[in-house]
Design a protein around this motif. Structure first.
Motif, PDB file in Angstrom:
ATOM      1  N   GLN A 242       2.786   6.718  -6.811  1.00  0.00           N
ATOM      2  CA  GLN A 242       1.795   7.634  -7.396  1.00  0.00           C
ATOM      3  C   GLN A 242       2.228   9.092  -7.225  1.00  0.00           C
ATOM      4  O   GLN A 242       2.152   9.880  -8.169  1.00  0.00           O
TER       5      GLN A 242
ATOM      6  N   ARG B  63     -22.334  -0.706   1.851  1.00  0.00           N
ATOM      7  CA  ARG B  63     -23.063  -1.976   1.693  1.00  0.00           C
ATOM      8  C   ARG B  63     -24.449  -1.793   2.279  1.00  0.00           C
ATOM      9  O   ARG B  63     -24.684  -0.847   3.066  1.00  0.00           O
TER      10      ARG B  63
ATOM     11  N   HIS C 256     -18.665  -5.259  -0.873  1.00  0.00           N
ATOM     12  CA  HIS C 256     -18.447  -3.979  -0.188  1.00  0.00           C
ATOM     13  C   HIS C 256     -17.958  -2.993  -1.251  1.00  0.00           C
ATOM     14  O   HIS C 256     -17.069  -3.332  -2.049  1.00  0.00           O
TER      15      HIS C 256
ATOM     16  N   TYR D 114     -17.403   6.778   0.367  1.00  0.00           N
ATOM     17  CA  TYR D 114     -17.969   5.807  -0.573  1.00  0.00           C
ATOM     18  C   TYR D 114     -18.382   6.433  -1.890  1.00  0.00           C
ATOM     19  O   TYR D 114     -18.524   5.744  -2.892  1.00  0.00           O
TER      20      TYR D 114
ATOM     21  N   TRP E  90     -15.491   5.605  -4.169  1.00  0.00           N
ATOM     22  CA  TRP E  90     -15.410   4.228  -4.675  1.00  0.00           C
ATOM     23  C   TRP E  90     -16.565   3.944  -5.636  1.00  0.00           C
ATOM     24  O   TRP E  90     -16.383   3.351  -6.693  1.00  0.00           O
TER      25      TRP E  90
ATOM     26  N   LEU F  66       0.838  -1.214   0.000  1.00  0.00           N
ATOM     27  CA  LEU F  66       0.000   0.000   0.000  1.00  0.00           C
ATOM     28  C   LEU F  66       0.869   1.259   0.000  1.00  0.00           C
ATOM     29  O   LEU F  66       0.625   2.197  -0.767  1.00  0.00           O
TER      30      LEU F  66
ATOM     31  N   ALA G 203     -15.974  -0.501  -1.500  1.00  0.00           N
ATOM     32  CA  ALA G 203     -14.552  -0.222  -1.697  1.00  0.00           C
ATOM     33  C   ALA G 203     -13.854  -1.423  -2.342  1.00  0.00           C
ATOM     34  O   ALA G 203     -12.941  -1.268  -3.148  1.00  0.00           O
ATOM     35  N   GLN G 204     -14.306  -2.634  -1.967  1.00  0.00           N
ATOM     36  CA  GLN G 204     -13.701  -3.833  -2.576  1.00  0.00           C
ATOM     37  C   GLN G 204     -14.168  -3.977  -4.021  1.00  0.00           C
ATOM     38  O   GLN G 204     -13.419  -4.449  -4.873  1.00  0.00           O
TER      39      GLN G 204
ATOM     40  N   TYR H   3      -5.264  -4.851  -6.927  1.00  0.00           N
ATOM     41  CA  TYR H   3      -5.324  -3.559  -7.634  1.00  0.00           C
ATOM     42  C   TYR H   3      -4.029  -2.779  -7.416  1.00  0.00           C
ATOM     43  O   TYR H   3      -3.428  -2.225  -8.349  1.00  0.00           O
TER      44      TYR H   3
ATOM     45  N   CYS I  86      -6.925   6.841 -10.101  1.00  0.00           N
ATOM     46  CA  CYS I  86      -7.039   7.840  -9.038  1.00  0.00           C
ATOM     47  C   CYS I  86      -5.865   8.811  -9.122  1.00  0.00           C
ATOM     48  O   CYS I  86      -5.215   9.126  -8.120  1.00  0.00           O
TER      49      CYS I  86
ATOM     50  N   TYR J 176      -8.038  11.708   4.771  1.00  0.00           N
ATOM     51  CA  TYR J 176      -8.588  10.658   3.888  1.00  0.00           C
ATOM     52  C   TYR J 176      -9.934  11.131   3.315  1.00  0.00           C
ATOM     53  O   TYR J 176     -10.136  11.135   2.100  1.00  0.00           O
TER      54      TYR J 176
ATOM     55  N   ARG K 179      -7.700  -5.627  -2.329  1.00  0.00           N
ATOM     56  CA  ARG K 179      -7.022  -4.326  -2.396  1.00  0.00           C
ATOM     57  C   ARG K 179      -5.617  -4.472  -2.973  1.00  0.00           C
ATOM     58  O   ARG K 179      -5.133  -3.638  -3.720  1.00  0.00           O
TER      59      ARG K 179
ATOM     60  N   LYS L 223     -26.191   0.057   5.863  1.00  0.00           N
ATOM     61  CA  LYS L 223     -25.183   0.834   6.588  1.00  0.00           C
ATOM     62  C   LYS L 223     -25.414   2.317   6.355  1.00  0.00           C
ATOM     63  O   LYS L 223     -26.123   2.719   5.439  1.00  0.00           O
TER      64      LYS L 223
HETATM   65  C1  GRG Z   1      -5.146   4.551  -5.308  1.00  0.00           C
HETATM   66  C2  GRG Z   1      -7.278   5.476  -4.344  1.00  0.00           C
HETATM   67  C3  GRG Z   1      -6.271   4.402  -4.382  1.00  0.00           C
HETATM   68  C4  GRG Z   1      -6.410   3.364  -3.547  1.00  0.00           C
HETATM   69  C5  GRG Z   1      -5.498   2.235  -3.454  1.00  0.00           C
HETATM   70  C6  GRG Z   1      -5.967   0.762  -0.687  1.00  0.00           C
HETATM   71  C7  GRG Z   1      -6.867   0.903  -1.841  1.00  0.00           C
HETATM   72  C8  GRG Z   1      -6.278   0.968  -3.197  1.00  0.00           C
HETATM   73  C9  GRG Z   1      -8.173   0.950  -1.701  1.00  0.00           C
HETATM   74  C10 GRG Z   1      -8.825   0.856  -0.363  1.00  0.00           C
HETATM   75  C11 GRG Z   1     -10.194   0.324  -0.561  1.00  0.00           C
HETATM   76  C12 GRG Z   1     -10.814   0.033   0.766  1.00  0.00           C
HETATM   77  C13 GRG Z   1     -11.033  -1.386   1.144  1.00  0.00           C
HETATM   78  C14 GRG Z   1     -11.196   1.060   1.561  1.00  0.00           C
HETATM   79  C15 GRG Z   1     -11.841   0.872   2.881  1.00  0.00           C
HETATM   80  C16 GRG Z   1     -13.068   1.697   2.968  1.00  0.00           C
HETATM   81  C17 GRG Z   1     -13.683   1.692   4.338  1.00  0.00           C
HETATM   82  C18 GRG Z   1     -13.793   2.987   5.034  1.00  0.00           C
HETATM   83  C19 GRG Z   1     -14.132   0.564   4.878  1.00  0.00           C
HETATM   84  C20 GRG Z   1     -14.752   0.541   6.212  1.00  0.00           C
HETATM   85  O1  GRG Z   1     -15.497  -0.634   6.320  1.00  0.00           O
HETATM   86  P1  GRG Z   1     -16.481  -0.772   7.566  1.00  0.00           P
HETATM   87  O2  GRG Z   1     -17.008  -2.144   7.584  1.00  0.00           O
HETATM   88  O3  GRG Z   1     -17.549   0.322   7.186  1.00  0.00           O
HETATM   89  O4  GRG Z   1     -15.805  -0.273   8.797  1.00  0.00           O
HETATM   90  P2  GRG Z   1     -19.089   0.188   6.809  1.00  0.00           P
HETATM   91  O5  GRG Z   1     -19.381   1.537   6.175  1.00  0.00           O
HETATM   92  O6  GRG Z   1     -19.237  -0.943   5.836  1.00  0.00           O
HETATM   93  O7  GRG Z   1     -19.782  -0.006   8.087  1.00  0.00           O
END
Ligand code: GRG
Length: 319
Positions: free
Chosen positions: A89, A223, A180, A232, A235, A82, A182-183, A137, A305, A280, A134, A226
Motif C-alpha cells: 500500500q 460490539r 465484531h 471503530y 471500521w 499483514l 472490525a471483522q 481482505y 483505505c 494506529y 482479516r 463494549k
Molecule cells: C488496510 C486499513 C487496512 C487494514 C488491513 C488488518 C486489517 C486489514 C484489519 C484489522 C481489522 C481488525 C480485526 C482490527 C482489530 C480492531 C480491534 C482494536 C480489536 C480489539 O478487540 P477487543 O476485543 O476490543 O480487544 P473490544 O472493543 O471488542 O473490547
C-alpha cells in the motif's frame, strides 16, 4: 467543538519515525503496519512530504524476506500477509506502478499470497496457520494491487466470507465467531474489492447493527455492551460509506468525539479522551475525520483505505 490541531499531528507522526526509544523496539512486529498508519495519516492531511519518501521506501524494501518472497514487519522478520499488504500500500501511494519492485519480486509475492489460501477459501496469515477473515481482505487487496486476482481465488474467498455472516447481520473472524465491527469491515470490504457488494448492500440487518454501534458521546464501539474506541469509527464509518448508509449515524457528534481524543500538547490521538496516544488511533482518527466530510482533507477510498487519487487509476476486479 475542539479545533483540529494539524501541525501537532504532523509533528507527532514525524516523531514516531524519528525516535528510537524502548517502545520502538517493543513494537518491532508492528513496524510495517506503523509505517502505513503514519503515511496514511500524513497523506490524508495532504502532508505526505513530511516524511522522506526515499527513506520510507528503503525501510520497506529492507523488510523483504527473500526465503518466502514477501514482506515481514521489520528487517529479518518472517514474511506475513499483514506486513505484505501494508508494504504494498505504501509503495503504491508513492508509485502506482510499483516500480520499486522487480518482476521476480512481484511473482514471488503472488505465489506467497496465493499459497496461503486453504481449500475452504480462508487465508492463513503466514505458514504458521492462523486463520482469520482479516487475511482474506488483506490477500484480495494485495493481489488486486499486484494486478493478479483470479476467479478461483475470488470465488472461494467469497464463499468463505459469506459463511462468516451471523444471524445479527454482522460478521466474525471465522464461521460461527461473534460479530465484531472490525471483522465486519474486512468481510464487507473484501466483497467490495471483488465487486460482490450485491450480497450485502440491501441487508438492513447489517446496516442496523452497524449504526447501533454509535454511543451517546458520538463514538462507536466494536460490539454490543463494549466501550467506544475511536478506531471503530473507521471500521464502521467506512462500511456505512461503502453501503451508502453514512446518514444513519450522527456525523457531527462523531466529529466532536474524534476531536476530543486528540492530545492538545503533543499531538496524536488516543482510543478515548485523555488516554495515551498511538499511531494506529492517530491514523484512523484523521482518516475517519476525512470520511465524515470534515474540511481540509483529501478524499479517501473506503474500500482500500488509500487516497482516492491512488485507487482511481487502478484496474478494479469485475464480477
Ligand atoms: C488496510 C486499513 C487496512 C487494514 C488491513 C488488518 C486489517 C486489514 C484489519 C484489522 C481489522 C481488525 C480485526 C482490527 C482489530 C480492531 C480491534 C482494536 C480489536 C480489539 O478487540 P477487543 O476485543 O476490543 O480487544 P473490544 O472493543 O471488542 O473490547
Amino acid at each position: 467543538m475542539e479545533a483540529f490541531l494539524k501541525q501537532k499531528h504532523i509533528d507527532y507522526v514525524k516523531l514516531q519515525e524519528e525516535h528510537r526509544l524502548y517502545e520502538y523496539w517493543l513494537s518491532e512486529h508492528l513496524r510495517m503496519n506503523g509505517i502505513y498508519w503514519g503515511i496514511m495519516a500524513l497523506a490524508t492531511m495532504d502532508e505526505l512530504a513530511a516524511l522522506p519518501q526515499e527513506k520510507v521506501e528503503e525501510f520497506i524494501l529492507s523488510c523483504w524476506d527473500d526465503k518466502y518472497k514477501a514482506f515481514g514487519a521489520f528487517p529479518g522478520h518472517d514474511a506475513h500477509i499483514l506486513s505484505t499488504l501494508s508494504g504494498l500500500q505504501v509503495l503504491k501511494v508513492y508509485d502506482s506502478e510499483l516500480k520499486q519492485l522487480t518482476d521476480d519480486q512481484k511473482q514471488g509475492l503472488i505465489k506467497f499470497i496465493e499459497g496461503l489460501q486453504l481449500s475452504d477459501g480462508s487465508f492463513q496469515g503466514d505458514r504458521f496457520g492462523e486463520v482469520d477473515t482479516r487475511f482474506v481482505y488483506t490477500a484480495l487487496q494485495a493481489l488486486l494491487l499486484l494486478g493478479a486476482l483470479t476467479k478461483p481465488v475470488v470465488d472461494r474467498s467469497v464463499e468463505f466470507i459469506m459463511r462468516c455472516q451471523n444471524f445479527d447481520g454482522g460478521f466474525g473472524m471465522a464461521p460461527g465467531s461473534e460479530s465484531h465491527a472490525a471483522q465486519v469491515f474486512v468481510c464487507v470490504a473484501a466483497l467490495a474489492v471483488v465487486d460482490r457488494l450485491d450480497l450485502v448492500v440491501n441487508d438492513t440487518k447489517l446496516a442496523a447493527w452497524l449504526s447501533e454501534r454509535q454511543l451517546p458521546l458520538g463514538g462507536f464501539n466494536g460490539r454490543p455492551e463494549k466501550l467506544e474506541d475511536v478506531c471503530y469509527l473507521w471500521w464502521v464509518l467506512l462500511l456505512l460509506a461503502i453501503i451508502d448508509k453514512s446518514h444513519w449515524v450522527d456525523l457531527a457528534k462523531l466529529q466532536s468525539f474524534i476531536l476530543s481524543c486528540q492530545d492538545p500538547e503533543k499531538g496524536g490521538f488516543s482510543d478515548r479522551p485523555d488516554n495515551q496516544t498511538d499511531i494506529y488511533h492517530t491514523c484512523f482518527s484523521i482518516t475517519g475525520l476525512a470520511l465524515t466530510g470534515a474540511p481540509g482533507f483529501i478524499d479517501i477510498d473506503p474500500v482500500f483505505c488509500l487516497p482516492r487519487a491512488v485507487t482511481a487509476n487502478m484496474t478494479k476486479w469485475k464480477a
